[in-house]
Design an enzyme around this catalytic site. Structure first.
Site, short mmCIF file in Angstrom:
data_model
loop_
_atom_site.label_atom_id
_atom_site.label_comp_id
_atom_site.label_asym_id
_atom_site.label_seq_id
_atom_site.Cartn_x
_atom_site.Cartn_y
_atom_site.Cartn_z
CD GLN A 78 -22.54 -32.73 9.51
OE1 GLN A 78 -23.22 -32.29 10.42
NE2 GLN A 78 -21.31 -32.33 9.27
CG PHE A 79 -22.78 -37.70 3.58
CD1 PHE A 79 -21.54 -38.04 3.06
CD2 PHE A 79 -23.41 -36.56 3.11
CE1 PHE A 79 -20.93 -37.26 2.10
CE2 PHE A 79 -22.82 -35.77 2.15
CZ PHE A 79 -21.58 -36.11 1.64
CB THR A 80 -19.49 -34.87 6.16
OG1 THR A 80 -20.25 -34.06 7.06
CG2 THR A 80 -19.83 -34.52 4.72
#
Length: 154
Positions: A78-80
């Site tokens: 999850q890059f966010t």
């Protein structure tokens, strides 16, 4: 690296309407990766996650770890998680590693978890638009940021 660990009674990941992974009692780990992350961060997180005492003992006290309960693990990239939100209303993802860097680190993290834990780790699909469903047990949610927890490398 930054991880969000959620104690779950069940969790699953779907891509394009098809479930690709699911677990029962255990933990869901959301993983964010920075360009500077390496085996150093992976080793720290693997050891910490497996030993983290977030499961109830017979007295109802969070005194047991994954090692004690042999719960399942589901890992989702999850890059966010790497979002900067200090300025303005649109998050900046400049700290998130590009996929050519983050995907191998994500895969290594999952492999190291499996090796250290001795049990198969279920995974999301890196880079896909995933739908994650979970029942957070407790709720128990722990955030670990290696930038805040590890001594600076020399």
């Amino acid at each position: 690296m930054k991880v969000v660990i959620q104690r779950v009674s069940q969790a699953s990941v779907s891509v394009d309407g098809e479930q690709i992974a699911s677990i029962e009692k255990g933990i869901l780990i959301l993983v964010g990766i920075k360009e500077q992350d390496s085996q150093y961060e992976i080793d720290y997180l693997v050891k910490k996650i497996i030993s983290l005492r977030i499961f109830d003992d017979s007295e109802g006290v969070m005194n047991l770890s994954l090692n004690d309960t042999k719960g399942d693990i589901l890992v989702v990239s999850q890059f966010t998680l790497m979002a900067r939100t200090k300025k303005g209303n649109r998050p900046s993802y400049i700290d998130a590693a590009k996929s050519d860097i983050s995907e191998p680190i994500y895969e290594r993290f999952c492999e190291c978890l499996e090796k250290s834990y001795g049990k198969k780790v279920k995974r999301g699909c890196f880079g896909a638009d995933m739908k994650v469903a979970l029942i957070n047990d407790g709720p128990v949610t722990i955030i670990i940021d290696t930038d805040e927890n590890l001594p600076q490398r020399v």
